[in-house]
Motif scaffolding. Structure first.
Motif, PDB file in Angstrom:
ATOM      1  N   PRO A 165      -6.158  -8.812  29.986  1.00  0.00           N
ATOM      2  CA  PRO A 165      -4.868  -8.477  29.362  1.00  0.00           C
ATOM      3  C   PRO A 165      -5.045  -8.173  27.873  1.00  0.00           C
ATOM      4  N   GLU A 166      -4.255  -7.247  27.397  1.00  0.00           N
ATOM      5  CA  GLU A 166      -4.380  -6.862  25.987  1.00  0.00           C
ATOM      6  C   GLU A 166      -3.985  -7.982  25.030  1.00  0.00           C
ATOM      7  N   SER A 167      -3.261  -9.020  25.526  1.00  0.00           N
ATOM      8  CA  SER A 167      -2.835 -10.128  24.673  1.00  0.00           C
ATOM      9  C   SER A 167      -3.891 -11.212  24.532  1.00  0.00           C
ATOM     10  N   LEU A 168      -5.077 -11.006  25.139  1.00  0.00           N
ATOM     11  CA  LEU A 168      -6.117 -12.025  25.066  1.00  0.00           C
ATOM     12  C   LEU A 168      -6.563 -12.225  23.618  1.00  0.00           C
ATOM     13  N   PRO A 169      -6.579 -13.477  23.131  1.00  0.00           N
ATOM     14  CA  PRO A 169      -6.923 -13.694  21.722  1.00  0.00           C
ATOM     15  C   PRO A 169      -8.383 -13.366  21.424  1.00  0.00           C
ATOM     16  N   VAL A 170      -8.636 -13.141  20.133  1.00  0.00           N
ATOM     17  CA  VAL A 170     -10.001 -12.894  19.672  1.00  0.00           C
ATOM     18  C   VAL A 170     -10.853 -14.132  19.937  1.00  0.00           C
ATOM     19  N   ALA A 171     -12.144 -13.910  20.285  1.00  0.00           N
ATOM     20  CA  ALA A 171     -13.134 -14.938  20.608  1.00  0.00           C
ATOM     21  C   ALA A 171     -12.977 -15.490  22.009  1.00  0.00           C
ATOM     22  N   SER A 172     -12.063 -14.919  22.790  1.00  0.00           N
ATOM     23  CA  SER A 172     -11.917 -15.360  24.184  1.00  0.00           C
ATOM     24  C   SER A 172     -13.041 -14.769  25.031  1.00  0.00           C
ATOM     25  N   VAL A 173     -13.405 -15.487  26.086  1.00  0.00           N
ATOM     26  CA  VAL A 173     -14.453 -15.020  26.995  1.00  0.00           C
ATOM     27  C   VAL A 173     -13.871 -13.994  27.960  1.00  0.00           C
ATOM     28  N   VAL A 174     -14.537 -12.849  28.040  1.00  0.00           N
ATOM     29  CA  VAL A 174     -14.090 -11.781  28.937  1.00  0.00           C
ATOM     30  C   VAL A 174     -14.804 -11.866  30.278  1.00  0.00           C
ATOM     31  N   ALA A 175     -16.118 -12.091  30.236  1.00  0.00           N
ATOM     32  CA  ALA A 175     -16.885 -12.103  31.487  1.00  0.00           C
ATOM     33  C   ALA A 175     -18.189 -12.850  31.277  1.00  0.00           C
ATOM     34  N   ARG A 176     -18.802 -13.239  32.413  1.00  0.00           N
ATOM     35  CA  ARG A 176     -20.136 -13.847  32.428  1.00  0.00           C
ATOM     36  C   ARG A 176     -20.995 -13.060  33.424  1.00  0.00           C
ATOM     37  N   ILE A 177     -22.187 -12.647  32.963  1.00  0.00           N
ATOM     38  CA  ILE A 177     -23.118 -11.939  33.831  1.00  0.00           C
ATOM     39  C   ILE A 177     -24.453 -12.663  33.793  1.00  0.00           C
ATOM     40  N   LYS A 178     -25.269 -12.461  34.869  1.00  0.00           N
ATOM     41  CA  LYS A 178     -26.568 -13.126  34.912  1.00  0.00           C
ATOM     42  C   LYS A 178     -27.585 -12.249  35.628  1.00  0.00           C
ATOM     43  N   ALA A 179     -28.781 -12.124  34.997  1.00  0.00           N
ATOM     44  CA  ALA A 179     -29.887 -11.389  35.605  1.00  0.00           C
ATOM     45  C   ALA A 179     -30.735 -12.356  36.420  1.00  0.00           C
ATOM     46  N   ALA A 180     -31.194 -11.922  37.582  1.00  0.00           N
ATOM     47  CA  ALA A 180     -32.013 -12.768  38.455  1.00  0.00           C
ATOM     48  C   ALA A 180     -33.454 -12.789  37.962  1.00  0.00           C
ATOM     49  N   ASP A 181     -34.059 -13.986  37.957  1.00  0.00           N
ATOM     50  CA  ASP A 181     -35.454 -14.149  37.549  1.00  0.00           C
ATOM     51  C   ASP A 181     -36.052 -15.244  38.423  1.00  0.00           C
ATOM     52  N   ALA A 182     -37.179 -14.914  39.081  1.00  0.00           N
ATOM     53  CA  ALA A 182     -37.807 -15.879  39.984  1.00  0.00           C
ATOM     54  C   ALA A 182     -38.564 -16.959  39.248  1.00  0.00           C
ATOM     55  N   ASP A 183     -38.849 -16.731  37.989  1.00  0.00           N
ATOM     56  CA  ASP A 183     -39.571 -17.745  37.225  1.00  0.00           C
ATOM     57  C   ASP A 183     -38.668 -18.943  36.944  1.00  0.00           C
ATOM     58  N   VAL A 184     -39.315 -20.014  36.490  1.00  0.00           N
ATOM     59  CA  VAL A 184     -38.590 -21.229  36.109  1.00  0.00           C
ATOM     60  C   VAL A 184     -39.104 -21.678  34.757  1.00  0.00           C
ATOM     61  N   GLY A 185     -38.315 -22.559  34.149  1.00  0.00           N
ATOM     62  CA  GLY A 185     -38.733 -23.095  32.865  1.00  0.00           C
ATOM     63  C   GLY A 185     -38.643 -22.060  31.765  1.00  0.00           C
ATOM     64  N   PRO A 186     -39.534 -22.156  30.775  1.00  0.00           N
ATOM     65  CA  PRO A 186     -39.486 -21.209  29.644  1.00  0.00           C
ATOM     66  C   PRO A 186     -39.659 -19.756  30.075  1.00  0.00           C
ATOM     67  N   ASN A 187     -40.375 -19.526  31.184  1.00  0.00           N
ATOM     68  CA  ASN A 187     -40.595 -18.143  31.627  1.00  0.00           C
ATOM     69  C   ASN A 187     -39.312 -17.512  32.159  1.00  0.00           C
ATOM     70  N   ALA A 188     -38.295 -18.335  32.434  1.00  0.00           N
ATOM     71  CA  ALA A 188     -37.037 -17.798  32.961  1.00  0.00           C
ATOM     72  C   ALA A 188     -35.997 -17.596  31.864  1.00  0.00           C
ATOM     73  N   GLU A 189     -36.301 -17.961  30.614  1.00  0.00           N
ATOM     74  CA  GLU A 189     -35.350 -17.794  29.517  1.00  0.00           C
ATOM     75  C   GLU A 189     -35.180 -16.311  29.216  1.00  0.00           C
ATOM     76  N   MET A 190     -33.901 -15.915  29.025  1.00  0.00           N
ATOM     77  CA  MET A 190     -33.579 -14.495  28.820  1.00  0.00           C
ATOM     78  C   MET A 190     -32.700 -14.327  27.592  1.00  0.00           C
ATOM     79  N   GLU A 191     -32.624 -13.097  27.153  1.00  0.00           N
ATOM     80  CA  GLU A 191     -31.708 -12.688  26.079  1.00  0.00           C
ATOM     81  C   GLU A 191     -30.987 -11.433  26.531  1.00  0.00           C
ATOM     82  N   TYR A 192     -29.688 -11.320  26.058  1.00  0.00           N
ATOM     83  CA  TYR A 192     -28.850 -10.179  26.430  1.00  0.00           C
ATOM     84  C   TYR A 192     -28.412  -9.467  25.149  1.00  0.00           C
ATOM     85  N   LYS A 193     -28.256  -8.148  25.274  1.00  0.00           N
ATOM     86  CA  LYS A 193     -27.729  -7.377  24.141  1.00  0.00           C
ATOM     87  C   LYS A 193     -27.076  -6.115  24.671  1.00  0.00           C
ATOM     88  N   ILE A 194     -26.019  -5.682  23.906  1.00  0.00           N
ATOM     89  CA  ILE A 194     -25.305  -4.451  24.251  1.00  0.00           C
ATOM     90  C   ILE A 194     -26.065  -3.304  23.583  1.00  0.00           C
TER      91      ILE A 194
END
Length: 520
Positions: free
Chosen positions: A7-36
């Protein structure tokens, strides 16, 4: 790819969505970063990483506006933060996705063209004078018409009105800058189709001053002049105030009024700095001759048009010490012709009032004393008047007040055959009753009266009060009532009263038949 609706009335800093990339690794090897990395929402949204879940969280950076833009497309990259150099050939260790965000329309309140409107109006403005105009519009696509009103909590005295359709603000009553120089009011804008949607605009109205207040003394002056003052001596410096606020400041002019200009006691000097000085013209002031002087002073301002006022300065003549400091300003107490001062007279009056109060208290206490309730034995009570406020039934009533009803139960009477005439009662010798309880005697007596009243056609009404003055037979002297003798024409023997002792001697003398009786 992902698609989310917001909705257009959603305040600033509100969460719009959550996405996740699949990674078969575990531990530090599974840590990821996202960017637009691309898209038309680079400045509107941002993405961060949830360290616990390794999700990409998309939040709003700027307010959304459906009327300005209905959707955004974002290209987002997810990559491993830690890549083992041994496996670089197996890369790349990243992936891309597309996120589409659709903005939904929300009914929004009207928006004013300015957050704060500044207006001015003269305090001399007449009622219905136009001050200014405010404007608001519906930001939605429907562009609903807007109606205006003033929040009366911000204009309790109702100084202003607003046109509901045009937003023109006018004066509703006379204004006074000295009472309130600035009025801060809130204007409400409501959608015609949905009055629940209300926008607020703020208006500051400044009142321009006019010269409508005359100058006056800056304070209440307590001016004194010494009896030994010399001519030309300064006794007071005065100043003035004015509630108005002219643009170039105040300028006051001081002078004595025409009737006081030629007085022989005091003069006034204008210092040209909004102050003036009062000086003496002579010496030889005496309290006995005149203890108080009143000096009228004329004060005028420089407004357009100019206003003026006359203020009176009260000057008291005082006895001063060598340094000119007033010691006493009251007139001396004169000795009265009788040789008594005022203080002595006051003391005498106080004593007189005290004596009067004491006399009043004594009189009041004597009046409140009660007479003894016990009669003197020697007092003859035959002359006492006892008033019974009871009205008889007339000449024909021979039953309601039949004195025979008051006779003692020990006297035997014949059965009545008629109740329309007074019966004749024959008094016989007093028989001796056997000792029975008193309650039985009273019950029989009342029961006999009830039977007579039931069979008597001439008896009084059932709700009338019948008094039976019945004594019982508990007294040794038996009945002492003289009513029995009144209701009968027969003679009775009262000689036995002489045997009762000295207390009944007077009765024995009154009713006895002996030679010493008082009455035949």
């Amino acid at each position: 790819s992902y698609q989310y609706n917001v909705p257009e009335s959603l305040p600033v800093a509100s969460v719009v969505a959550r996405i996740k990339a699949a990674d078969a690794d575990v531990g530090p090897n599974a840590e990821m970063e996202y960017k637009i990395v691309d898209g038309d929402g680079l400045g509107v949204f941002k993405i961060s990483v949830d360290k616990d879940t390794q999700e990409g969280i998309i939040t709003i950076q700027k307010e959304l506006d459906f009327e300005a833009k209905t959707s955004y497309t974002l290209r987002i990259e997810a990559a491993n933060m830690h890549v083992d150099p041994r496996f670089l050939s197996l890369g790349p260790f990243s992936d891309m996705t597309t996120v589409k965000i659709i903005v939904e329309d929300v009914d929004e309140p009207p928006v004013f063209t300015s957050r704060l409107y500044s207006m001015v109006v003269s305090e001399a403005a007449k009622v219905s004078t136009i001050i200014g105009t405010v404007a608001a519009h519906d930001p939605d696509a429907s562009n609903s018409p807007v109606r205006y009103s003033i929040d009366r909590n911000t204009d309790l005295e109702r100084y202003f009105n607003i046109d509901a359709n045009s937003g023109v603000i006018t004066t509703a009553k006379s204004l006074d800058r000295e009472t309130n120089a600035v009025h801060n009011i809130t204007v409400l804008a409501m959608e015609s189709q949905n009055p629940a949607q209300i926008g607020r605009g703020y208006v500051a109205i400044t009142i321009l001053d006019i010269n409508d207040n005359a100058p006056e003394f800056a304070m209440e002056y307590e001016t004194t002049v010494c009896e030994n003052a010399q001519p030309g001596q300064v006794i007071q410096k005065i100043s003035a105030i004015d509630k108005d606020d002219p643009p170039n400041g105040h300028q006051f002019y001081f002078s004595l009024t025409a009737e006081a200009a030629n007085n022989q006691n005091f003069t006034l000097q204008d210092n040209k700095d909004n102050t003036a000085t009062v000086l003496t013209r002579r010496n030889g002031f005496r309290r006995q001759e005149q203890s108080v002087f009143y000096l009228p002073i004329f004060i005028m301002d420089s407004g357009s048009p100019s206003l003026s006022s006359t203020n009176t300065l009260t000057i008291r003549v005082c006895d001063c010490d060598a340094d000119g400091i007033a010691q006493t300003c009251n007139a001396e107490a004169y000795i009265l012709p009788a040789g008594l001062s005022t203080g002595a007279l006051i003391a005498i009056l106080a004593c007189v009032l005290t004596l009067l109060v004491l006399v009043l208290l004594i009189v009041t206490m004597r009046r409140r004393k009660k007479e003894p309730l016990i009669f003197d034995e020697e007092r003859d009570i035959r002359e006492n008047i006892v008033r019974y406020d009871d009205e008889g039934g007339g000449e024909e009533d021979t039953e309601a007040f039949d004195m025979a009803a008051l006779r003692n139960l020990n006297i035997i009477r014949d059965t009545k055959t008629r109740r329309d005439v007074t019966p004749e009662i024959q008094f016989l010798s007093r028989p001796t009753f056997k000792s029975i309880p008193d309650n039985v005697i009273f019950r029989e007596f009342i029961w006999e009266r009830l039977k007579e009243a039931d069979v008597d056609p001439c008896a009084p009404p059932y709700d009338s009060l019948q008094t039976y003055a019945f004594e019982g037979n508990g007294s040794v002297a038996e009945s002492l009532s003289s009513l029995d003798s009144i209701s009968s024409n027969s003679d009775q023997n009262y000689d036995y009263l002489s045997d009762w002792g000295p207390r009944f001697k007077r009765l024995a003398d009154m009713y006895g038949t002996g030679p010493d009786c008082l009455y035949s």
